[in-house]
Design an enzyme around this catalytic site. Structure first.
Site, PDB file in Angstrom:
ATOM      1  N   ARG A 230       5.483   2.727 -78.985  1.00 29.77           N
ATOM      2  CA  ARG A 230       6.623   3.589 -78.180  1.00 29.77           C
ATOM      3  C   ARG A 230       7.682   3.753 -79.548  1.00 29.77           C
ATOM      4  O   ARG A 230       8.082   3.060 -80.297  1.00 29.77           O
ATOM      5  CB  ARG A 230       7.541   2.651 -77.243  1.00 29.77           C
ATOM      6  CG  ARG A 230       6.723   2.470 -75.829  1.00 29.77           C
ATOM      7  CD  ARG A 230       6.743   3.573 -75.164  1.00 29.77           C
ATOM      8  NE  ARG A 230       5.882   3.536 -73.870  1.00 29.77           N
ATOM      9  CZ  ARG A 230       4.647   3.727 -73.628  1.00 29.77           C
ATOM     10  NH1 ARG A 230       4.003   3.944 -74.541  1.00 29.77           N
ATOM     11  NH2 ARG A 230       4.094   3.688 -72.431  1.00 29.77           N
ATOM     12  N   GLU A 259      11.322  11.520 -76.902  1.00 31.93           N
ATOM     13  CA  GLU A 259       9.940  12.365 -77.001  1.00 31.93           C
ATOM     14  C   GLU A 259       9.798  12.920 -75.363  1.00 31.93           C
ATOM     15  O   GLU A 259       9.158  13.693 -75.494  1.00 31.93           O
ATOM     16  CB  GLU A 259       8.816  11.524 -77.624  1.00 31.93           C
ATOM     17  CG  GLU A 259       8.306  10.510 -76.703  1.00 31.93           C
ATOM     18  CD  GLU A 259       7.214   9.987 -76.828  1.00 31.93           C
ATOM     19  OE1 GLU A 259       6.857   9.687 -78.133  1.00 31.93           O
ATOM     20  OE2 GLU A 259       6.196   9.628 -76.133  1.00 31.93           O
ATOM     21  N   HIS A 291       2.073  11.572 -79.227  1.00 37.38           N
ATOM     22  CA  HIS A 291       1.560  10.510 -78.180  1.00 37.38           C
ATOM     23  C   HIS A 291       0.423  10.933 -77.607  1.00 37.38           C
ATOM     24  O   HIS A 291       0.053  10.924 -76.340  1.00 37.38           O
ATOM     25  CB  HIS A 291       2.698  10.334 -77.160  1.00 37.38           C
ATOM     26  CG  HIS A 291       2.912   9.147 -76.543  1.00 37.38           C
ATOM     27  ND1 HIS A 291       3.864   8.548 -76.253  1.00 37.38           N
ATOM     28  CD2 HIS A 291       1.983   8.058 -76.324  1.00 37.38           C
ATOM     29  CE1 HIS A 291       3.855   7.475 -75.658  1.00 37.38           C
ATOM     30  NE2 HIS A 291       2.436   7.112 -75.842  1.00 37.38           N
TER      31      HIS A 291
HETATM   32  C1  COI Z   1       0.768   4.355 -72.125  1.00 42.18           C
HETATM   33  O1  COI Z   1      -0.548   4.369 -71.500  1.00 42.18           O
HETATM   34  O2  COI Z   1       1.477   3.526 -71.854  1.00 42.18           O
HETATM   35  C2  COI Z   1       0.620   5.481 -73.041  1.00 42.18           C
HETATM   36  O3  COI Z   1       1.321   5.363 -74.153  1.00 42.18           O
HETATM   37  C3  COI Z   1       0.122   6.890 -72.823  1.00 42.18           C
HETATM   38  C4  COI Z   1       0.673   7.656 -71.899  1.00 42.18           C
HETATM   39  C5  COI Z   1       1.929   7.900 -72.459  1.00 42.18           C
HETATM   40  C6  COI Z   1       0.152   8.929 -71.544  1.00 42.18           C
END
Ligand code: COI
Length: 325
Positions: A230, A259, A291
Site C-alpha cells: 500500500r 493513487e 498497482h
Molecule cells: C488487494 O487485493 O488488496 C490489492 O492490493 C489488489 C487490488 C487493489 C486490486
C-alpha cells in the site's frame, strides 16, 4: 439472495461473475461504474454488494444501510478503503477476498531484480539505440540482505522465492512465526541491518509511513525499497529526499500515496495533481507500476469467486473466513 457488483471490468471480471452466478445459481447484477455517493441507488433490492478499491465513505455506508444492504464485500485482500469500524457500528458486515499470493510475490521479485539491475535505465537507453554500459552496473540479489516487512501470506511466499537466490533474509512482523532461514528483528534493527526492503504489511494506523525520515536514516546508503503493498506505508516526501541524497539507490513502487483517483483510469488528457508521482516517475532509478502486481488471470477469477463465497457463507450462516467485521 441478490448480489450487486460495482466496478466490474467488462473485459475480465464480467465473465467470472457470469460463470459463478450460473455455477452457484445466484442473481448477480453488475455495473462497470465504480461505486460513488451518486450511484448507491443501483444496488437497491440487493442485500449483498461487491466493490473494488474505491473508498467507501461513511455517507456511502449510511446510504447502503438505508436501502437494506447487509454486507459489503471487497474483491481485494486489503480493506483499508472501507471504514470497517463505522460499518460495524451501523450493522453492515464487511468481507474481503483472497487469491493465491504467487501473483504479488512474483511481481515483487521481478521489481526487486529490475531495481537491482537498473532495468528502467537499460530499457530507456536501448530504446534510443544507446548501448553503452556506463552507469548500468547492477548488484546481485544474492549479495543483498533483504528485510521483509510483514510476513503474512504474500510476505511468506516472497521469502520462499528469495530462498533460491541465496541472499540473507530478515523479517519484521508484530506476530513473528518460525520460518526456516529467516531471522526476525525489531523494526529499528531491521532497518540498520538490511540493505533491501520489501513491504508486505496491511495499511493501518500503526503501519502508515512505516518508511519515514527516521527509518530511512537508519538504512545503509544505497538501500533499495520495493513496495507492492500500500502506498501509505511510505512517506513519499521523505523517500524523494532519500533518493536525492543517494541514501536510497533504487525503488520499485507498484503502489503510491493517493493513487485512488488515478489507478485504474485513463487520465492521459488530465493534469494530474500528484507531485510525488511526477517526481518519482522522472527518476531513472524508480520503477512505477499502477498497482498491478495482483493482476493475473488466476487472481481475477479467485477475487470474484471468493467475494461471492463470502456472501454465500454469510447467507448460510456458516463459518466465514472472509468476514472482517
Ligand atoms: C488487494 O487485493 O488488496 C490489492 O492490493 C489488489 C487490488 C487493489 C486490486
Amino acid at each position: 439472495m441478490k448480489i450487486f457488483a460495482y466496478g466490474c471490468r467488462p473485459y475480465d471480471e464480467l465473465s467470472c461473475f457470469e460463470k459463478y452466478s450460473s455455477f452457484f445459481g445466484l442473481d448477480i447484477k453488475c455495473t462497470k461504474l465504480s461505486v460513488s455517493e451518486d450511484n448507491i441507488y443501483l444496488a437497491e433490492g440487493s442485500e449483498y454488494v461487491s466493490v473494488l478499491t474505491n473508498p467507501i465513505t461513511d455517507t456511502m455506508l449510511d446510504s447502503f444501510k438505508s436501502i437494506g444492504v447487509k454486507m459489503i464485500g471487497t474483491r481485494t485482500v486489503g480493506f483499508d478503503h472501507i471504514d470497517c469500524k463505522y460499518a460495524k457500528s451501523i450493522g453492515i458486515k464487511i468481507s474481503n477476498s483472497s487469491y493465491s499470493p504467487d501473483a504479488v510475490a512474483e511481481f515483487t521479485l521481478m521489481l526487486s531484480l529490475m531495481s537491482l539491475r537498473n532495468m528502467k535505465r537499460i530499457i530507456q537507453r536501448s530504446s534510443i539505440n544507446d548501448f553503452t554500459l556506463k552507469g548500468l552496473r547492477g548488484c546481485n540479489l544474492s549479495e543483498r540482505k533483504i528485510g521483509v516487512i510483514g510476513t503474512g501470506t504474500i510476505g511468506k511466499r516472497f521469502i520462499e522465492l528469495l530462498k533460491g537466490f541465496g541472499c540473507e533474509i530478515y523479517a519484521y512482523d508484530p506476530s513473528p512465526e518460525e520460518i526456516e532461514g529467516v531471522i526476525y528483528l525489531p523494526l529499528k534493527d531491521l532497518f540498520s541491518t538490511c540493505d533491501m526492503f520489501s513491504l508486505h504489511a496491511p495499511l493501518q494506523s500503526a503501519t502508515r509511513h512505516i518508511i519515514n525520515r527516521n527509518s530511512l536514516d537508519l538504512m545503509p546508503d544505497g538501500s533499495v525499497i520495493i513496495n507492492t503493498a500500500r502506498g501509505g506505508l511510505i512517506d513519499s516526501s521523505a523517500l524523494i529526499e532519500a533518493l536525492n541524497e543517494g541514501k536510497i539507490a533504487a525503488c520499485g513502487l507498484d503502489v503510491i500515496e493517493d493513487e485512488f483517483d488515478l489507478y485504474y483510469y485513463n487520465r492521459k488528457a488530465d493534469v494530474i495533481n500528484n507531485k510525488p508521482l511526477s517526481i518519482l516517475r522522472d527518476m531513472p532509478n524508480v520503477i512505477i507500476s499502477p498497482h498491478i502486481a495482483f493482476y493475473t488471470s488466476k487472481s481475477v477469477d479467485d477475487m470474484v469467486r471468493n467475494c461471492i463465497q463470502a456472501f454465500i457463507n454469510d447467507e448460510a450462516g456458516v463459518e466465514n473466513p472472509f468476514r472482517i467485521v
